[in-house]
Design a protein around this motif. Structure first.
Motif, PDB file in Angstrom:
ATOM      1  N   UNK A  50       8.878 -21.983  -4.060  1.00 58.86           N
ATOM      2  CA  UNK A  50       7.859 -21.011  -4.372  1.00 58.86           C
ATOM      3  C   UNK A  50       6.986 -21.873  -5.559  1.00 58.86           C
ATOM      4  N   UNK A  51       5.893 -21.551  -5.400  1.00 61.06           N
ATOM      5  CA  UNK A  51       4.938 -22.016  -6.545  1.00 61.06           C
ATOM      6  C   UNK A  51       4.686 -20.861  -7.732  1.00 61.06           C
ATOM      7  N   UNK A  52       4.921 -20.848  -8.645  1.00 65.29           N
ATOM      8  CA  UNK A  52       4.897 -19.628  -9.553  1.00 65.29           C
ATOM      9  C   UNK A  52       3.973 -20.085 -10.975  1.00 65.29           C
TER      10      UNK A  52
ATOM     11  N   UNK B   3      11.066 -27.505 -10.961  1.00 67.71           N
ATOM     12  CA  UNK B   3       9.983 -28.207 -11.837  1.00 67.71           C
ATOM     13  C   UNK B   3       9.332 -27.298 -12.704  1.00 67.71           C
ATOM     14  N   UNK B   4       8.738 -27.744 -13.876  1.00 66.77           N
ATOM     15  CA  UNK B   4       7.840 -26.829 -14.520  1.00 66.77           C
ATOM     16  C   UNK B   4       6.795 -27.816 -15.258  1.00 66.77           C
ATOM     17  N   UNK B   5       5.772 -27.500 -15.375  1.00 63.90           N
ATOM     18  CA  UNK B   5       4.737 -28.150 -15.838  1.00 63.90           C
ATOM     19  C   UNK B   5       3.804 -27.351 -16.935  1.00 63.90           C
ATOM     20  N   UNK B   6       3.693 -27.689 -17.839  1.00 71.30           N
ATOM     21  CA  UNK B   6       2.562 -27.002 -18.972  1.00 71.30           C
ATOM     22  C   UNK B   6       1.170 -27.077 -18.361  1.00 71.30           C
TER      23      UNK B   6
ATOM     24  N   UNK C  49       3.297 -24.039 -14.811  1.00 77.99           N
ATOM     25  CA  UNK C  49       3.375 -24.099 -13.125  1.00 77.99           C
ATOM     26  C   UNK C  49       4.570 -24.315 -12.915  1.00 77.99           C
ATOM     27  N   UNK C  50       5.491 -23.716 -11.965  1.00 80.14           N
ATOM     28  CA  UNK C  50       6.825 -23.976 -11.787  1.00 80.14           C
ATOM     29  C   UNK C  50       6.969 -24.156 -10.354  1.00 80.14           C
ATOM     30  N   UNK C  51       8.115 -24.700  -9.785  1.00 80.03           N
ATOM     31  CA  UNK C  51       8.605 -24.755  -8.537  1.00 80.03           C
ATOM     32  C   UNK C  51       9.991 -24.157  -8.272  1.00 80.03           C
TER      33      UNK C  51
ATOM     34  N   UNK D 269       1.965 -15.157 -10.884  1.00 76.12           N
ATOM     35  CA  UNK D 269       1.481 -15.112  -9.751  1.00 76.12           C
ATOM     36  C   UNK D 269       2.296 -16.239  -8.636  1.00 76.12           C
ATOM     37  N   UNK D 270       2.814 -15.568  -7.600  1.00 76.51           N
ATOM     38  CA  UNK D 270       3.617 -16.264  -6.591  1.00 76.51           C
ATOM     39  C   UNK D 270       3.188 -16.843  -5.231  1.00 76.51           C
ATOM     40  N   UNK D 271       3.347 -18.057  -4.878  1.00 78.17           N
ATOM     41  CA  UNK D 271       2.725 -18.533  -3.745  1.00 78.17           C
ATOM     42  C   UNK D 271       4.001 -19.188  -2.948  1.00 78.17           C
ATOM     43  N   UNK D 272       4.570 -18.453  -1.871  1.00 84.70           N
ATOM     44  CA  UNK D 272       5.564 -19.231  -1.018  1.00 84.70           C
ATOM     45  C   UNK D 272       5.072 -20.305  -0.343  1.00 84.70           C
ATOM     46  N   UNK D 273       5.938 -21.523  -0.347  1.00 82.18           N
ATOM     47  CA  UNK D 273       5.616 -22.779   0.137  1.00 82.18           C
ATOM     48  C   UNK D 273       6.445 -23.326   1.200  1.00 82.18           C
ATOM     49  N   UNK D 274       5.842 -24.013   2.075  1.00 80.54           N
ATOM     50  CA  UNK D 274       6.631 -24.554   3.423  1.00 80.54           C
ATOM     51  C   UNK D 274       6.425 -26.117   3.288  1.00 80.54           C
ATOM     52  N   UNK D 275       7.388 -26.883   3.819  1.00 76.52           N
ATOM     53  CA  UNK D 275       7.260 -28.075   3.930  1.00 76.52           C
ATOM     54  C   UNK D 275       6.014 -28.627   4.818  1.00 76.52           C
ATOM     55  N   UNK D 276       5.460 -29.672   4.299  1.00 72.89           N
ATOM     56  CA  UNK D 276       4.122 -30.276   5.144  1.00 72.89           C
ATOM     57  C   UNK D 276       4.710 -31.132   6.257  1.00 72.89           C
ATOM     58  N   UNK D 277       4.367 -31.270   7.597  1.00 72.90           N
ATOM     59  CA  UNK D 277       4.925 -32.067   8.392  1.00 72.90           C
ATOM     60  C   UNK D 277       4.689 -33.642   7.929  1.00 72.90           C
TER      61      UNK D 277
END
Length: 96
Positions: A3-5, A42-45, A53-55, A80-88
């Protein structure tokens, strides 16, 4: 699941500094525990903002909700949450 948060912290301007410092210290300890467990990968300011922004790598929606709502700063956050999936086409095998 990944998740991207985005988390925006909105502390009240009239919050006493000692209260804010205590909440931030508890937040840091909990955040670092989740990092050691591999859940907060991960976390980025965000430059110029009290935001990040965090993963997250967790089992699913419920676990993410439980982790986020347990953050000491949660009552003072817009999230704000965005679900993620692996890009092929990704070269990274750990992008689950």
């Amino acid at each position: 699941m990944l998740f991207h948060v985005r988390m925006d912290v909105l502390l009240p301007v009239d919050m006493p500094q000692d209260v804010a410092n205590d909440i931030k210290a508890r937040e840091k300890a909990y955040f670092q525990q989740l990092q050691r467990e591999g859940k907060w990968r991960h976390i980025w300011r965000v430059v110029g903002e009290y935001s990040n922004f965090s993963i997250f790598d967790v089992a699913g929606n419920t676990e993410l909700h439980d982790l986020l709502s347990s953050l000491p700063l949660f009552p003072y956050m817009r999230i704000a949450v965005t679900p993620l999936c692996r890009h092929p086409s990704s070269l990274h095998e750990d992008d689950r």
